[in-house]
Design a protein around this motif. Structure first.
Motif, PDB file in Angstrom:
ATOM      1  N   HIS A  67      -6.768   1.608   2.625  1.00 26.08           N
ATOM      2  CA  HIS A  67      -6.005   1.000   1.532  1.00 26.08           C
ATOM      3  C   HIS A  67      -4.995  -0.004   2.064  1.00 26.08           C
ATOM      4  N   VAL A  68      -4.910  -1.150   1.389  1.00 29.50           N
ATOM      5  CA  VAL A  68      -3.872  -2.141   1.685  1.00 29.50           C
ATOM      6  C   VAL A  68      -3.236  -2.551   0.366  1.00 29.50           C
ATOM      7  N   ALA A  69      -2.051  -3.102   0.464  1.00 29.76           N
ATOM      8  CA  ALA A  69      -1.302  -3.463  -0.733  1.00 29.76           C
ATOM      9  C   ALA A  69      -2.115  -4.400  -1.631  1.00 29.76           C
ATOM     10  N   SER A  70      -2.110  -4.083  -2.915  1.00 31.82           N
ATOM     11  CA  SER A  70      -2.703  -4.924  -3.966  1.00 31.82           C
ATOM     12  C   SER A  70      -4.223  -5.005  -3.912  1.00 31.82           C
ATOM     13  N   ASP A  71      -4.894  -4.062  -3.206  1.00 36.48           N
ATOM     14  CA  ASP A  71      -6.364  -4.116  -3.208  1.00 36.48           C
ATOM     15  C   ASP A  71      -6.955  -3.445  -4.454  1.00 36.48           C
ATOM     16  N   LEU A  72      -6.115  -2.839  -5.273  1.00 34.07           N
ATOM     17  CA  LEU A  72      -6.519  -2.214  -6.532  1.00 34.07           C
ATOM     18  C   LEU A  72      -7.525  -1.077  -6.319  1.00 34.07           C
ATOM     19  N   ARG A  73      -7.453  -0.444  -5.150  1.00 32.73           N
ATOM     20  CA  ARG A  73      -8.298   0.708  -4.844  1.00 32.73           C
ATOM     21  C   ARG A  73      -7.423   1.913  -4.469  1.00 32.73           C
ATOM     22  N   SER A  74      -7.919   3.103  -4.771  1.00 35.47           N
ATOM     23  CA  SER A  74      -7.212   4.331  -4.411  1.00 35.47           C
ATOM     24  C   SER A  74      -7.622   4.768  -3.013  1.00 35.47           C
ATOM     25  N   PRO A  75      -6.682   5.252  -2.218  1.00 33.17           N
ATOM     26  CA  PRO A  75      -7.025   5.678  -0.852  1.00 33.17           C
ATOM     27  C   PRO A  75      -7.821   6.982  -0.835  1.00 33.17           C
ATOM     28  N   VAL A  76      -8.835   7.030   0.014  1.00 33.56           N
ATOM     29  CA  VAL A  76      -9.632   8.239   0.217  1.00 33.56           C
ATOM     30  C   VAL A  76      -8.949   9.101   1.280  1.00 33.56           C
ATOM     31  N   GLY A  77      -8.887  10.400   1.039  1.00 33.62           N
ATOM     32  CA  GLY A  77      -8.327  11.270   2.068  1.00 33.62           C
ATOM     33  C   GLY A  77      -7.731  12.544   1.511  1.00 33.62           C
ATOM     34  N   VAL A  78      -7.043  13.268   2.388  1.00 33.72           N
ATOM     35  CA  VAL A  78      -6.338  14.505   2.042  1.00 33.72           C
ATOM     36  C   VAL A  78      -4.855  14.269   2.319  1.00 33.72           C
TER      37      VAL A  78
END
Length: 250
Positions: free
Chosen positions: A121-132
């Protein structure tokens, strides 16, 4: 001429001595040991076979290993696809590690980032980060509904404007739970510290759904957010496991 009695008496005494020894030997003889078919051995108890601990469905080994051993609550967010913004949420509890995980609430429908999911994930990529990620802090514009996590009530959670579908954003931050992605645990969700750097984004929360996709957060109906706030217990080290189904299945 009479027969001398002494030899006869000696013979009788010897005879009685022999009989007495034989009787004593019979009384102290060892019991007979029975072997082979005559033995009646007690049956061995059947071994107890324990079922393996229950796993959270849909999670592969690479995802499961990221869940801390101390975690006893897990909010699992499963996206419909890597580029889709709809997902499903289930709360799992692990009260006894020997028994494993059990579903406690859900499934609930949710929104995630407008463009889906990402491993970076990076700022403003409009995606949610995958992970725990850990869940340690909560807050909102509305008064504390009975949260177990530390709750920061303040006007800074006020939001206005429109979402991607033209839906009003009012009330979206009435209740929030900070997701510990690129933030310092133990601080208000409004804290701006970014340990990974500003370019990696931040401010990723669970918050009230406004009827459309998010910038990168996960949003749930307001009543479900209240349920979570009243259930997530810091003593159970809650985490969120989030991503599209394919990523979580790795």
């Amino acid at each position: 001429m009479s027969v001398p009695r002494r030899p006869y008496a000696l013979l009788v005494a010897l005879f009685l001595l022999v009989i007495g020894c034989s009787a004593g030997a019979a009384k102290t003889a060892s019991p007979r040991v029975v072997a082979g078919p005559e033995a009646s051995a007690a049956p061995s108890p059947s071994p107890v076979v324990l079922a393996p601990p229950r796993k959270i469905p849909g999670l592969g080994p690479l995802t499961r290993v990221q869940i801390p051993a101390t975690a006893r609550q897990a909010v699992v967010v499963t996206g419909q696809g890597p580029d889709l913004n709809r997902s499903s949420v289930v709360l799992y509890t692990r009260d006894d590690p020997a028994l494993g995980w059990r579903p406690e609430a859900g499934p609930w429908t949710a929104h995630n980032g407008m463009k889906g999911w990402t491993d970076h994930h990076v700022a403003s990529d409009l995606r949610s980060p995958v992970g725990v990620f850990g869940l340690t802090d909560a807050g909102g514009r509305l008064p504390d509904p009975g949260a177990l996590l530390p709750y920061d009530e303040q006007s800074g959670f006020d939001v206005s404007g429109e979402g991607f579908l033209g839906e009003p954003l009012d009330g979206s931050f009435d209740y929030v739970v900070a997701i510990n992605y690129n933030r310092t645990p133990g601080t208000s969700p409004l804290d701006r510290d970014r340990p990974l750097g500003e370019e990696r984004g931040g401010g990723i929360w669970l918050h009230v759904d406004h009827g459309g996709p998010t910038q990168g957060c996960v949003s749930l109906p307001e009543d479900r957010m209240r349920d979570l706030l009243r259930t997530l217990d810091p003593a159970k080290y809650p985490v969120i496991v989030m991503g599209d189904a394919a990523s979580l299945g790795r």
